[in-house]
Design a protein around this motif. Sequence first.
Motif, PDB file in Angstrom:
ATOM      1  N   SER A  59      51.360  31.854  37.077  1.00 44.79           N
ATOM      2  CA  SER A  59      51.963  31.185  38.732  1.00 44.79           C
ATOM      3  C   SER A  59      51.137  30.577  39.620  1.00 44.79           C
ATOM      4  O   SER A  59      50.645  30.163  40.045  1.00 44.79           O
ATOM      5  CB  SER A  59      53.187  31.843  38.722  1.00 44.79           C
ATOM      6  N   GLY A  60      49.985  32.063  39.353  1.00 44.36           N
ATOM      7  CA  GLY A  60      48.579  31.766  40.804  1.00 44.36           C
ATOM      8  C   GLY A  60      48.776  32.756  41.403  1.00 44.36           C
ATOM      9  O   GLY A  60      48.073  33.124  42.543  1.00 44.36           O
ATOM     10  N   THR A  61      49.452  34.034  41.664  1.00 41.35           N
ATOM     11  CA  THR A  61      49.846  35.297  42.949  1.00 41.35           C
ATOM     12  C   THR A  61      48.756  35.465  42.836  1.00 41.35           C
ATOM     13  O   THR A  61      48.364  36.609  44.160  1.00 41.35           O
ATOM     14  CB  THR A  61      50.987  35.584  42.367  1.00 41.35           C
ATOM     15  N   ALA A 305      52.503  42.111  50.171  1.00 43.59           N
ATOM     16  CA  ALA A 305      51.133  41.766  49.469  1.00 43.59           C
ATOM     17  C   ALA A 305      50.993  40.042  49.849  1.00 43.59           C
ATOM     18  O   ALA A 305      51.856  39.594  49.801  1.00 43.59           O
ATOM     19  CB  ALA A 305      50.909  42.219  47.930  1.00 43.59           C
ATOM     20  N   PRO A 306      49.819  39.621  50.264  1.00 47.54           N
ATOM     21  CA  PRO A 306      49.565  38.320  50.673  1.00 47.54           C
ATOM     22  C   PRO A 306      49.758  37.723  49.209  1.00 47.54           C
ATOM     23  O   PRO A 306      49.431  37.648  47.961  1.00 47.54           O
ATOM     24  CB  PRO A 306      47.721  38.488  50.710  1.00 47.54           C
ATOM     25  N   ALA A 390      37.434  51.629  46.134  1.00 48.00           N
ATOM     26  CA  ALA A 390      38.157  50.459  46.583  1.00 48.00           C
ATOM     27  C   ALA A 390      37.683  49.110  46.374  1.00 48.00           C
ATOM     28  O   ALA A 390      36.741  48.544  46.729  1.00 48.00           O
ATOM     29  CB  ALA A 390      37.886  50.820  48.485  1.00 48.00           C
ATOM     30  N   ILE A 391      38.912  48.684  45.904  1.00 49.54           N
ATOM     31  CA  ILE A 391      38.296  47.551  45.378  1.00 49.54           C
ATOM     32  C   ILE A 391      38.858  45.923  46.545  1.00 49.54           C
ATOM     33  O   ILE A 391      40.297  46.189  46.678  1.00 49.54           O
ATOM     34  CB  ILE A 391      38.557  46.863  44.242  1.00 49.54           C
ATOM     35  N   VAL A 392      38.710  44.983  46.342  1.00 51.06           N
ATOM     36  CA  VAL A 392      39.258  43.680  47.041  1.00 51.06           C
ATOM     37  C   VAL A 392      40.634  42.736  46.151  1.00 51.06           C
ATOM     38  O   VAL A 392      39.519  42.054  45.291  1.00 51.06           O
ATOM     39  CB  VAL A 392      38.533  42.422  48.122  1.00 51.06           C
ATOM     40  N   GLU A 393      41.732  43.138  46.021  1.00 46.42           N
ATOM     41  CA  GLU A 393      43.147  42.633  45.498  1.00 46.42           C
ATOM     42  C   GLU A 393      42.272  41.268  45.608  1.00 46.42           C
ATOM     43  O   GLU A 393      43.631  40.742  45.171  1.00 46.42           O
ATOM     44  CB  GLU A 393      43.845  43.693  45.608  1.00 46.42           C
ATOM     45  N   HIS A 394      42.861  40.683  47.350  1.00 53.98           N
ATOM     46  CA  HIS A 394      42.974  39.725  47.907  1.00 53.98           C
ATOM     47  C   HIS A 394      42.601  38.961  48.801  1.00 53.98           C
ATOM     48  O   HIS A 394      41.895  39.961  49.842  1.00 53.98           O
ATOM     49  CB  HIS A 394      44.487  39.520  48.326  1.00 53.98           C
TER      50      HIS A 394
END
Length: 438
Positions: A59-61, A305-306, A390-394
């Motif tokens: 869906s694009g989340t 979450a964004p 640590a990873i950037v998920e958004h």
Amino acid sequence: MVVTELEKIVDEKRIVKSGDEDPFGNLGKCTVYPQTEEEISAILTYASKNGRKVFVEGSGTKKGFGGLLEKADILLSLSHCKGVVEYSAGDLTITVRPGTTIKEIGEYLAPFGQCLSVDPAWPEFATIGGVIAANSSGPKRLKYGSARDFVIGLRVVYPDGKVIRTGGKVVKNVAGYDMNKLFVGSMGTLGVISEVTVKLRPLPKYESLVLLSFSEKNLHEIRSFVIQLLDSMMEPVSLELVNPTLSNQLTGLEGYTLFIGLEGIEKSVLYQEMWIKEHQPKETELIILQQHEAKKIWSTFAKLAPNPLRIKEIDESNLEIGIKIGSKNIDVIELVEACHLMSLNKHVDVRVHGGIGHGITKAYVKGNTEAVLSYVRDIRSAGCNKGGYAIVEHAPYILRKHVNVWGDPPSYFSLLEGIKKAIDPNNVLNTQRFVGGL
């Protein structure tokens, strides 16, 4: 032209010439909406033979998760490839298409007293295919695990259009290698999931949420209490620690707060509530929310979450990102504190929650570009110092160009690179979407 060729593969009503821009990138020059496995296969066969790049989404989340290329030739959306294929209540399994949302699966199963025990962010939008591709999970991962734990079978379309089947449709399936795990968490870089079989659980008959709030000066007591709880006969479904900012937003409680989720038969849940009351540390505040009130809090929690679907413009003076930090279980306490204190020093707004017991901490950070980038560097260093990551998920595309989303490649990166080259030698699927630019 890509569009002209694809019109021979799918109905014109399910192909869109994409001229729209999106601040999160991961777009396509055209977007196609296949409804069947055969159509997915035809699209990938065409792309492979004609040197086209394909991005895949549900869906694009997760549009802000990974991706160094702004636009591919084709955006393959699975949002129309949805629905239940097969349901076996007696075997506690269900087979669905990838575009089916977590909420839709839950609504289908509820009348039968069963559920899919995964609690990702934004369940009304998050698709089962996307959850598996990113190996998403939520606070209840402590007891129920992540996608790797509930997937028992997949049908996957390879980048060249060939279809394979991994696992099976029954829980007790032990034949051959567990190929499912190859695709879970691979960010769609190895194949497109066209069908998934998952194991289910009975719906809990009773649910409560115990909120235990600690003063910012007594963080050492959290560790002592948590160790005592985990060493007991207690079986919480979640043991989530939230920072003062988030605690105040969700509950009105000051200080660091433990969200202790309990599920099961009523007698068992009430017994565990009593245990917590009897072992409650001094100078802490305790609130118990039951049934509807507990569900209400978790519903709000799922919207922290964004969500790229709800963000149309980016303000570079107030960017928002999401960070996922992995660590040893008990180190979550120190990392949640570090995330909070660092936000005060760097003048950014940070809401943090970390799962003691599964070791995943999430931080949602808002601030100007320079402050946010500095925060990522320092919190990544804090995670690595604990032997984690640590990873950037958004993050919006403009920021992903300036931050190493995945961090340094892992020691086994050459193995990942070899698998990618073997399965997708033409680099068709989700190019540069995964760790190390895979």
